[in-house]
Design a protein around this motif. Structure first.
Motif, mmCIF file in Angstrom:
data_model
loop_
_atom_site.group_PDB
_atom_site.id
_atom_site.type_symbol
_atom_site.label_atom_id
_atom_site.label_comp_id
_atom_site.label_asym_id
_atom_site.label_seq_id
_atom_site.Cartn_x
_atom_site.Cartn_y
_atom_site.Cartn_z
ATOM 1 N N CYS A 1 63.955 38.116 17.582
ATOM 2 C CA CYS A 1 63.696 38.790 16.315
ATOM 3 C C CYS A 1 64.815 38.403 15.347
ATOM 4 O O CYS A 1 65.909 38.963 15.399
ATOM 5 C CB CYS A 1 63.648 40.303 16.522
ATOM 6 N N ARG B 1 64.459 38.169 11.896
ATOM 7 C CA ARG B 1 64.326 38.740 10.556
ATOM 8 C C ARG B 1 63.409 39.951 10.631
ATOM 9 O O ARG B 1 62.616 40.085 11.554
ATOM 10 C CB ARG B 1 63.766 37.711 9.578
ATOM 11 N N GLY B 2 63.540 40.820 9.666
ATOM 12 C CA GLY B 2 62.684 42.005 9.652
ATOM 13 C C GLY B 2 63.337 43.147 8.900
ATOM 14 O O GLY B 2 64.292 42.953 8.140
ATOM 15 N N THR B 3 62.825 44.338 9.113
ATOM 16 C CA THR B 3 63.378 45.535 8.482
ATOM 17 C C THR B 3 63.695 46.561 9.552
ATOM 18 O O THR B 3 63.109 46.561 10.627
ATOM 19 C CB THR B 3 62.378 46.138 7.479
ATOM 20 N N LYS B 4 64.640 47.408 9.252
ATOM 21 C CA LYS B 4 64.971 48.485 10.185
ATOM 22 C C LYS B 4 65.543 49.662 9.426
ATOM 23 O O LYS B 4 66.070 49.518 8.311
ATOM 24 C CB LYS B 4 65.954 48.000 11.239
ATOM 25 N N THR C 1 66.828 45.175 5.123
ATOM 26 C CA THR C 1 66.193 43.941 5.560
ATOM 27 C C THR C 1 67.262 43.071 6.188
ATOM 28 O O THR C 1 68.334 42.871 5.600
ATOM 29 C CB THR C 1 65.570 43.192 4.369
ATOM 30 N N GLU D 1 63.254 45.016 20.947
ATOM 31 C CA GLU D 1 63.769 43.883 20.174
ATOM 32 C C GLU D 1 65.027 43.311 20.826
ATOM 33 O O GLU D 1 65.169 42.091 20.987
ATOM 34 C CB GLU D 1 64.082 44.335 18.749
#
Length: 343
Positions: free
Chosen positions: A251, A253-256, A269, A207
């Motif tokens: 990247c 947006r997203g989750t980690k 998020t 990412e």
């Protein structure tokens, strides 16, 4: 190794190597292919241009490429939106201001880059750190979110320019880092605790490289972007491995998951918002569902920070009282609150 110029050829070769002729309705051919992916003539056919012209583009000998040809290549190579933008960025000729540095910026020595050598000749040296400023209004916004939302401002080359208290404690201790080390890419690949903080480190690394390559296409002559890439190419085998795949994806947006050493696992998020008045800066926020375990742990993390701040203030108060005793009633501490250190 110096990151002197972005090569369009490397990107195009990687992208055509990632495609299979059968997936595009092309015959496999009688003879066995020596390399994976599409041949140059197949890309040219799909894009509707001559093989000679495509060859010149891939070899960097086509000095002016029209938007229509770039769009045709993007369709032929099945590029994503981010990859198509990157191709356009690296294909469009840029006038270098001054003697080579971007936007008239000077090298760390105060001198311009040597004529015709570009920023890699001097502006990308170890001392070439150009710190962008964050507007007071944006800092005020960060502070307003402090008690509930970890947030930070990320600039060119993935430099972390500013953050609120929660954002500075979410993963790495940003306050404890030197200004030129406050960089997402440098931390992920060079900081020894990065793999502990990010359980899925490989995905995080991919990412980061995708974001950094997109930034390098957007600001190809920026000395800070150049310096970050150069340092990572020189010091990290993992970075070189991923960088050479020519992967481009922002990247936003997203989750980690972050394995925090004080409060445990945080499943957050993240959302990135490009600032309209400062287009090379992004506001990045981290949130958790209401009532979730991560939300509870974020509150705990904030309380830990407040407790440390209180202890620090108490220590300063004790020093002030000691100064009054030693100074005959005159405090040795400065009047008023101690100003916070600026990132």
């Amino acid at each position: 190794m110096l990151y002197a110029e972005i090569e369009i050829g490397s990107f195009l070769k990687a992208r055509r190597a990632a495609l299979e002729p059968a997936d595009l309705g092309l015959p496999g051919g009688v003879n066995r292919r020596r390399v994976r992916g599409l041949r140059r003539e197949e890309v040219a056919q799909l894009a509707g241009i001559s093989v000679d012209y495509y060859t010149r583009i891939e070899q960097g000998r086509a000095h002016t490429i029209s938007d229509s040809v770039l769009d045709a290549l993007a369709r032929a190579l099945r590029l994503s939106g981010g990859e198509a933008t990157y191709l356009r960025n690296i294909a469009v000729p840029r006038r270098r201001s001054g003697a080579g540095c971007a936007s008239g910026e000077r090298c760390a020595s105060g001198e311009g880059c040597a004529s015709g050598e570009g920023c890699a000749a001097g502006c990308c040296g170890p001392g070439a750190v150009v710190r962008r400023r964050v507007r007071p209004g944006i800092r005020q916004l960060l502070d307003a979110m402090d008690h509930t939302v970890p947030a930070m401002i990320v600039g060119r080359g993935l430099d972390i320019l500013a953050w609120n208290a929660l954002g500075g404690r979410l993963a790495f201790d940003l306050e404890a880092l030197a200004p030129d080390r406050r960089n997402t890419a440098l931390l992920v690949f060079l900081d020894p605790v990065a793999r502990e903080l990010h359980p899925d480190w490989e995905a995080k690394a991919v990412e980061v490289v995708g974001n950094l390559r997109a930034d390098s296409g957007r600001y190809p002559d920026d000395p800070r972007v150049c310096a970050v890439v150069n340092e990572l190419l020189a010091r990290s085998a993992d970075f070189r491995r991923i960088w050479e795949t020519q992967s481009v994806h922002e990247c936003l947006r997203g989750t980690k998951r972050i394995q925090h050493p004080e409060v445990g696992a945080l499943d957050v998020t993240f959302e990135s918002f490009r600032l309209s008045a400062d287009e090379d800066q992004c506001l990045v926020t981290y949130t958790a569902p209401r009532g979730s375990e991560t939300e509870r742990r974020l509150r705990k993390l904030r309380k830990l920070g407040e407790r440390e701040e209180l202890e620090e203030m108490e220590q300063l108060g004790e020093l002030g009282e000691m100064g009054e005793r030693l100074g005959g009633g005159r405090s040795l501490m400065p009047a008023g609150p101690v100003p916070p250190s600026a990132p």
